[in-house]
Design an enzyme around this catalytic site. Sequence first.
Site, PDB file in Angstrom:
ATOM      1  N   TYR A 466       0.833  -1.198   0.000  1.00 58.31           N
ATOM      2  CA  TYR A 466       0.000   0.000   0.000  1.00 58.31           C
ATOM      3  C   TYR A 466       0.875   1.259   0.000  1.00 58.31           C
ATOM      4  O   TYR A 466       0.951   1.955  -0.978  1.00 58.31           O
ATOM      5  CB  TYR A 466      -0.964  -0.011   1.187  1.00 58.31           C
ATOM      6  N   SER A 546      -6.383   0.828  -4.522  1.00 54.55           N
ATOM      7  CA  SER A 546      -6.522   2.252  -4.253  1.00 54.55           C
ATOM      8  C   SER A 546      -5.152   2.920  -4.392  1.00 54.55           C
ATOM      9  O   SER A 546      -4.558   2.878  -5.464  1.00 54.55           O
ATOM     10  CB  SER A 546      -7.145   2.462  -2.868  1.00 54.55           C
ATOM     11  N   ASP A 630     -17.505   3.270  -8.351  1.00 55.49           N
ATOM     12  CA  ASP A 630     -16.473   3.756  -7.435  1.00 55.49           C
ATOM     13  C   ASP A 630     -16.440   5.279  -7.491  1.00 55.49           C
ATOM     14  O   ASP A 630     -15.993   5.861  -8.480  1.00 55.49           O
ATOM     15  CB  ASP A 630     -15.109   3.177  -7.815  1.00 55.49           C
ATOM     16  N   HIS A 665     -15.823   1.302  -4.313  1.00 50.33           N
ATOM     17  CA  HIS A 665     -14.402   1.219  -3.992  1.00 50.33           C
ATOM     18  C   HIS A 665     -14.066  -0.050  -3.211  1.00 50.33           C
ATOM     19  O   HIS A 665     -12.905  -0.402  -3.066  1.00 50.33           O
ATOM     20  CB  HIS A 665     -13.998   2.457  -3.191  1.00 50.33           C
TER      21      HIS A 665
END
Length: 698
Positions: A466, A546, A630, A665
């Site tokens: 991430y 993301s 999203d 999302h």
Amino acid sequence: MAILPTIVATAQNQEPIKYPVTHKGTVVDTYFDTAVPDPYRWLEDDRSDETAAWVKAENEVTYGYLDKIPFRDALKTRMEKLWNYEKIGSPSKEGNFTYFTKNNGLQNQSVVYRKDASGKEEVFLDPNTFSKDGTTSLGGLDFSKDGSKVAYAISEGGSDWRKVIIMDAVSKKIIEDTIVDVKFSGLSWRGNEGFYYSSYEKPKGSELSAKTDQHKLYFHKLGTAQKEDQVIFGADQKRRYVGGYVTEDDAYLVISAANSTYGNELYIKSLKTPDSPIVTIVDNFNSDNSVMETQGSTLFINTDLNAPNKRIVTVDFSTPSPANWVDFIPETQNVLTPSTGGGYFFANYMKDAVSVVQQYDYSGKMIREIQLPAVGSAGGFGGKLNDKTLYYSFTNYTTPGTIYSFDPKAGKSAVYSKPNVDFKSEEYESKQVFYTSKDGTKIPMIITYKKGLKLNGKNPTMLYGYGGFNVSLTPSFSIANAVWMENGGVYAVPNLRGGGEYGKKWHDAGTKMQKQNVFDDFIAAAEYLIAQKYTSTNFLAIRGGSNGGLLVGATMTQRPDLMKVALPAVGVMDMLRYHTFTAGAGWAYDYGTAQDSKEMFEYIKGYSPVQNVKAGTHYPATMVTTGDHDDRVVPAHSFKFAAELQEKQTGTNPTLIRIDVKAGHGAGKSVAASIQENVDIQAFTLYNMGFKALPKLK
């Protein structure tokens, strides 16, 4: 606009893939005298028939490919079998009832149950009845102080926009009209008279992609229409993120206001005195702050002001500015995430991304360090002041999430709910290593696999990352990862810079013009796994969602030779335009924007995935995933990236995009949709690593 097929060869001697040809427009943007073509700008229009036709055509290609993978059905059978176990959430006492969530295994959404004093159990709220296809989910639930009323939010199709429904909690009867157009909001009651919530004005363009940047805090008084709801904060002060919550003693309203995902102003208002003023505690955006508890006029504030790893301070309501703050639990070398309950404070520290929990009384004295079941992640320890029993969850990469009850006076834990999962945890192990990134920084990574793994470079490996927004990746169990490891897979998670594992300094080291550090950390993790023979290029997949989707997109465009498979999910892919959609401008603390300066523009353009797909390059087998609803990271990011890959890919590796319909999302996604997505990701990955069957599947 016609969607025409083009032919590209693919792997495993399959028939060539016929991708849709994506029409190229003539849009060109100019940044500081540099012209940047944006040929797929038309895909940003989520309301156009052309975009809908493109989505349909791409999904037909993708599912046509996935349907031909011989072991996909077997993978789904195993995933469903493993996923099918009862999941119970921590209980909470509200009024005369105890509420908790439960999922019998494969229900699309977890159900809210309650018990009365006699132990009689009943369904309180079943989100599975909200919609026939399971795409409407529960997005929030908050009870009035005496538990007699409840407000709950629902999300339709995964959207961040919510509707709020108000019920009499005892009779379960809806008592008012639905509150609509609520976004990025908690629900917090003031006594039993009404509640606070936050929202934006509904945008004039597409509600899924148009920019939203003036957030307001409202108070809804029961018995009145929404149009009469009072604006408490945000009418005169333009802020992108505003939230408000009432302290447990019902004495104060706390207001947080921010323009980015890091740093907030902090305000407080006495609710004891009618028409009392809003008092400023922090008047700038240079630190993260929240009032976590009050005792009379004493405020307990969690902050990273002059404390990058966070601390708790006390101050009196009458003079609340930082100049008067006094340390209550001082900063340590480990990052603090605190909570309160049962008359105590709990300091949950991250030490190299795993939990250490200490208990304090209201004088600031440490009572004990809580003995956790093993090395891993503990969360919870929150509750009301007078709760006699608290609850916490514990998990790691090999241990399914288990809920423990905790007696705060005696310091004793007991198993409250242990899931019965068809997975032999004792046959697997996790190992934490520290590897060296490009600039010499030591980065921790936890590698999990079946005991007896042979370091021969042939193990299918999923590298997940991430690296942003102060988010910490701590060990947690996943059914999808369990299935991956059952099939001989290695699962590796590095704690990249940009995350919160080592506090604000670690976060800042992966932001703006240091963002490349994050990609370098991820690349170094891959190189470590290869050098140590956990895997090799032909058996390595990289995955992230993301901001992690950006991570995968940047890594695969910078080092397409490094991995066999790339799996970017709901990613921020067009870094030159991310801030023009929905609440994207609020991400500028991490990213900066292309308009900030020529230097920043050139830096961002240098790694932005959409602008860095190069013709004539052999990219890894790629499956981009996103949802058509999203409205956090709009799907146009993924659409444009996939279109660039399909146009410019050289060689036989497939470049597909899988677009969930009526999905957002990720929050509230149905169990059925989650299972199918994970099955498709693993099937695609293993198939492109050369596997024709799953010999290790039970």
